[in-house]
Design an enzyme around this catalytic site. Structure first.
Site, mmCIF file in Angstrom:
data_model
loop_
_atom_site.group_PDB
_atom_site.id
_atom_site.type_symbol
_atom_site.label_atom_id
_atom_site.label_comp_id
_atom_site.label_asym_id
_atom_site.label_seq_id
_atom_site.Cartn_x
_atom_site.Cartn_y
_atom_site.Cartn_z
ATOM 1 N N HIS A 147 -7.784 9.447 -1.822
ATOM 2 C CA HIS A 147 -7.164 9.385 -0.491
ATOM 3 C C HIS A 147 -8.072 9.936 0.620
ATOM 4 O O HIS A 147 -8.203 9.333 1.688
ATOM 5 C CB HIS A 147 -5.833 10.148 -0.516
ATOM 6 C CG HIS A 147 -4.827 9.675 0.467
ATOM 7 N ND1 HIS A 147 -3.477 9.635 0.221
ATOM 8 C CD2 HIS A 147 -4.964 9.199 1.731
ATOM 9 C CE1 HIS A 147 -2.833 9.170 1.273
ATOM 10 N NE2 HIS A 147 -3.722 8.894 2.206
ATOM 11 N N ASP A 197 0.846 -1.202 0.000
ATOM 12 C CA ASP A 197 0.000 0.000 0.000
ATOM 13 C C ASP A 197 0.879 1.250 0.000
ATOM 14 O O ASP A 197 1.647 1.463 0.934
ATOM 15 C CB ASP A 197 -0.880 -0.006 1.257
ATOM 16 C CG ASP A 197 -1.814 1.194 1.298
ATOM 17 O OD1 ASP A 197 -2.869 1.130 0.642
ATOM 18 O OD2 ASP A 197 -1.482 2.200 1.964
ATOM 19 N N TYR A 249 2.793 9.814 -0.080
ATOM 20 C CA TYR A 249 3.894 9.233 0.711
ATOM 21 C C TYR A 249 5.243 9.518 0.060
ATOM 22 O O TYR A 249 6.282 9.292 0.665
ATOM 23 C CB TYR A 249 3.735 7.707 0.878
ATOM 24 C CG TYR A 249 2.450 7.247 1.522
ATOM 25 C CD1 TYR A 249 1.570 8.148 2.119
ATOM 26 C CD2 TYR A 249 2.103 5.900 1.545
ATOM 27 C CE1 TYR A 249 0.386 7.719 2.699
ATOM 28 C CE2 TYR A 249 0.928 5.465 2.130
ATOM 29 C CZ TYR A 249 0.070 6.377 2.693
ATOM 30 O OH TYR A 249 -1.103 5.935 3.262
ATOM 31 N N LYS A 277 -2.795 5.965 -4.183
ATOM 32 C CA LYS A 277 -3.926 6.856 -3.873
ATOM 33 C C LYS A 277 -3.723 8.233 -4.494
ATOM 34 O O LYS A 277 -2.597 8.719 -4.595
ATOM 35 C CB LYS A 277 -4.076 7.016 -2.350
ATOM 36 C CG LYS A 277 -3.986 5.714 -1.590
ATOM 37 C CD LYS A 277 -4.246 5.858 -0.105
ATOM 38 C CE LYS A 277 -3.850 4.584 0.622
ATOM 39 N NZ LYS A 277 -2.431 4.520 1.001
#
Ligand SMILES: NC(=O)c1ccc[n+]([C@@H]2O[C@H](COP(=O)([O-])OP(=O)(O)OC[C@H]3O[C@@H](n4cnc5c(N)ncnc54)[C@H](OP(=O)(O)O)[C@@H]3O)[C@@H](O)[C@H]2O)c1
Length: 281
Positions: free
Chosen positions: A108, A45, A50, A75
């Site tokens: 997200h 994931d 990120y 996402k």
């Protein structure tokens, strides 16, 4: 690795390897590669936010495991909502990952009323229509949302063509989100549990430590077993080899009914407890 079947028939491995705050450098890629090759995770994931999609892609490529044996999620970040933006953001994600398809793509966070009083439902719908288009074009095997509460999902479900396959929300013993979980189950939407260890906070809870001691397991394994027993899919993050191994070793023990009841009764044992209507990003 066992799988859940999503509402479109796609199989998804029941534990995902989380990568929030996993660095986008050699050490991050090594941790992800270790998870795949040494521990047996087949589900990773990540997210554009990120900023480590490159390392995820690198780890998958260098694992030597064929791409179709690894389930990869990313996402769409909040600044990329809206129909046209989604296509550009998706292309960027695919470039970062250096992959030619994605297994799961999620919105997200929902657009919310406090930030967009007159247009939040329309923004979520326009964003979703683009996700549907990418799905229909065969670029993504399944699409879903993240941090959507029932009141965010309802207007989307009224209009959507493709029902979200997944809702990824914060779930751990300290923040159980029973109502949102139940709503998703009724709609055939699989709930993925983010921060299943409450970011580590749940691991020092006396109840969880007591159960772990009695079973000869670790508090992290007890939390993950509890999430799985609810039919949810934990996404657990670690960059520490011993923990990476430990967190996937949860298929050979059970919690008793009494253990489950005790954990169900916990209310306040850490985690972020974020409500999507109260975030400022
Ligand atoms: N959709 C969203 O909005 C959203 C939000 C948050 C998270 N997520 C996803 O969910 C994943 C998991 O959530 P999270 O990273 O917030 O928290 P988490 O998995 O609940 O906890 C991670 C923390 O616990 C530590 N840890 C992991 N295994 C452990 C063990 N066996 N014993 C002791 N400590 C352990 C990790 O340390 P080390 O790494 O140092 O070992 C890290 O500090 C994320 O990585 C991300 O993929 C999604």
């Amino acid at each position: 690795m066992q799988t859940y079947k999503l509402n479109n028939g796609v199989e998804i491995p029941v534990i995902g390897f989380g990568t929030w705050e996993t660095p986008n450098d050699a050490s991050g890629a090594e941790a992800i590669k270790y998870a795949i090759t040494q521990a047996g995770y087949t589900h990773i994931d990540t997210a554009a936010a990120y900023r480590n999609e490159e390392s995820v892609g690198k780890a998958v490529r260098e694992s030597g495991i064929s791409r179709d044996k690894i389930f990869v999620t990313s996402k769409l970040w909040n600044t990329k909502r809206g129909y046209d933006n989604v296509f550009r953001a998706f292309e960027r994600t695919m470039q970062n990952l250096q992959m030619d398809y994605l297994d799961l793509y999620l919105i997200h966070w929902p657009a919310i009323q406090s930030q967009y009083p007159d247009s939040w439902t329309q923004i979520n719908y326009d964003t979703w229509r683009a996700m549907e288009q990418l799905y229909k074009d065969g670029k993504i095997r399944a699409i879903g949302v993240s941090n959507f509460m029932p009141h965010h999902l309802e207007p989307l479900l009224d209009k959507c063509d493709v029902v979200p396959a997944v809702n990824q929300i914060e779930v751990h013993p300290g923040y159980q989100q029973v109502e949102a979980v139940e709503f998703c189950k009724q709609k055939g939407i699989l709930v993925e549990a983010w921060s299943p260890l409450g970011r580590g906070d749940a691991l020092v809870n006396q109840t969880i430590m007591g159960i772990a001691d009695r079973l000869g397991r670790t508090p992290a394994q007890v939390c993950l077993r509890w999430v799985l027993d609810k039919g949810l899919l934990p996404l657990v993050k670690s960059v520490t080899p011993t923990r990476i191994l430990q967190n996937i070793d949860v298929f050979d023990f059970s919690l008793t009914e009494e253990d489950t009841k005790k954990i169900d009764a916990l209310t306040d044992c850490g985690g972020m407890c974020l409500h999507p209507d109260k975030v400022t990003f």
